[in-house]
Scaffold this active site. Structure first.
Site, short mmCIF file in Angstrom:
data_model
loop_
_atom_site.label_atom_id
_atom_site.label_comp_id
_atom_site.label_asym_id
_atom_site.label_seq_id
_atom_site.Cartn_x
_atom_site.Cartn_y
_atom_site.Cartn_z
CB ILE A 63 -1.01 -0.01 1.17
CG1 ILE A 63 -2.16 0.94 0.87
CG2 ILE A 63 -0.34 0.29 2.50
CD1 ILE A 63 -3.39 0.72 1.72
N GLY A 121 3.44 -4.17 11.18
CA GLY A 121 2.56 -4.41 10.04
C GLY A 121 2.49 -3.24 9.09
CB VAL A 122 -0.29 -2.09 6.94
CG1 VAL A 122 -1.41 -1.65 7.86
CG2 VAL A 122 -0.35 -1.35 5.62
CG ASP A 123 0.66 1.96 12.36
OD1 ASP A 123 0.86 3.03 11.78
OD2 ASP A 123 0.34 1.88 13.57
P1 ADP Z 1 -4.10 -4.80 12.17
O1 ADP Z 1 -3.38 -4.44 13.45
O2 ADP Z 1 -5.24 -3.84 11.85
O3 ADP Z 1 -4.50 -6.23 12.14
P2 ADP Z 1 -1.74 -5.28 10.48
O4 ADP Z 1 -0.85 -4.24 9.92
O5 ADP Z 1 -1.19 -6.21 11.49
O6 ADP Z 1 -3.04 -4.49 11.02
O7 ADP Z 1 -2.33 -6.15 9.31
C1 ADP Z 1 -3.33 -5.71 8.41
C2 ADP Z 1 -3.07 -6.28 7.05
O8 ADP Z 1 -2.10 -5.47 6.37
C3 ADP Z 1 -2.51 -7.70 7.03
O9 ADP Z 1 -3.22 -8.43 6.04
C4 ADP Z 1 -1.05 -7.49 6.61
O10 ADP Z 1 -0.56 -8.60 5.88
C5 ADP Z 1 -1.19 -6.30 5.69
N1 ADP Z 1 0.03 -5.54 5.39
C6 ADP Z 1 1.21 -5.49 6.05
N2 ADP Z 1 2.07 -4.67 5.42
C7 ADP Z 1 1.41 -4.18 4.32
C8 ADP Z 1 1.77 -3.31 3.24
N3 ADP Z 1 2.96 -2.71 3.17
N4 ADP Z 1 0.83 -3.05 2.28
C9 ADP Z 1 -0.40 -3.61 2.34
N5 ADP Z 1 -0.79 -4.45 3.32
C10 ADP Z 1 0.10 -4.73 4.30
#
Ligand code: ADP
Length: 171
Positions: free
Chosen positions: A12, A33-35
């Site tokens: 993303i 993760g994505v954050d």
């Molecule tokens: P949450 O705490 O809301 O569960 P996470 O970040 O742990 O959030 O995971 C949410 C989703 O984002 C997961 O499916 C993870 O695989 C995905 N994710 C992690 N990194 C990225 C990225 N760079 N781009 C898109 N999706 C991602």
């Protein structure tokens, strides 16, 4: 008419939409993760803006600039932690999508990318989360003409397949 809802497998942080949505935690101070990926790619300006905002309750959303990202804005929303589904998780997850789209509208954002909110560290079962995500976005777009594209960006083949299937099953 071609659908405004699209699905891609990818990262993303690389999307060229006007806004990308962050699956943040309520402190807004970044995490894994994505954050973590979004904060790293956007740079320190994002941390500073988030610190000023101070936090965000589950189900709500806030907006910052995109820092060094291609996207002009980041919308930070806090998904529910999965506790088995009896603590209002479905409504809170739907609120994340609705409140993010409302913020997009208020800021003239026409294209927006969502990750799979709550299905990583927060443990929401991806089939259930995907159904809520695509249904909520699809319903929102029925009454909205300003938003041109809502792109779901899935990080794994499996998540991509689950989201595409959930969308097909809506029809
Ligand atoms: P949450 O705490 O809301 O569960 P996470 O970040 O742990 O959030 O995971 C949410 C989703 O984002 C997961 O499916 C993870 O695989 C995905 N994710 C992690 N990194 C990225 C990225 N760079 N781009 C898109 N999706 C991602």
């Amino acid at each position: 008419m071609e659908s405004k809802i699209t699905f891609v497998k990818g990262d993303i942080t690389l999307q060229d939409t006007d806004a990308i949505v962050n699956a943040a935690n309520s402190s807004l101070l970044g995490g894994g993760g994505v954050d973590g990926a979004i904060h790293r790619a956007a740079g320190p300006k994002l941390d500073e803006e988030c610190r000023k905002i101070g936090g965000c309750p589950t189900g709500q959303a806030v907006i910052t600039t995109g820092g060094n990202l291609k996207a002009k804005y980041v919308i930070h929303t806090v998904g529910p932690v999965w506790h088995g589904g009896t603590l209002n998780e479905p409504d809170l997850l739907a609120s994340c999508y609705i409140n993010s789209l409302k913020l997009a509208d208020e800021n003239g954002i026409k294209t927006i990318a969502f990750p799979s909110i709550s299905t990583g560290a927060y443990g929401y079962p991806v089939e259930q989360a995907a159904h809520i995500a695509v249904k909520t976005v699809s319903d929102y777009l029925k009454n909205n003409i300003a938003i041109e594209e809502v792109r779901f960006v899935l990080f794994s083949d499996r998540d991509y397949q689950v989201y595409v299937k959930a969308y097909k099953e809506l029809k």
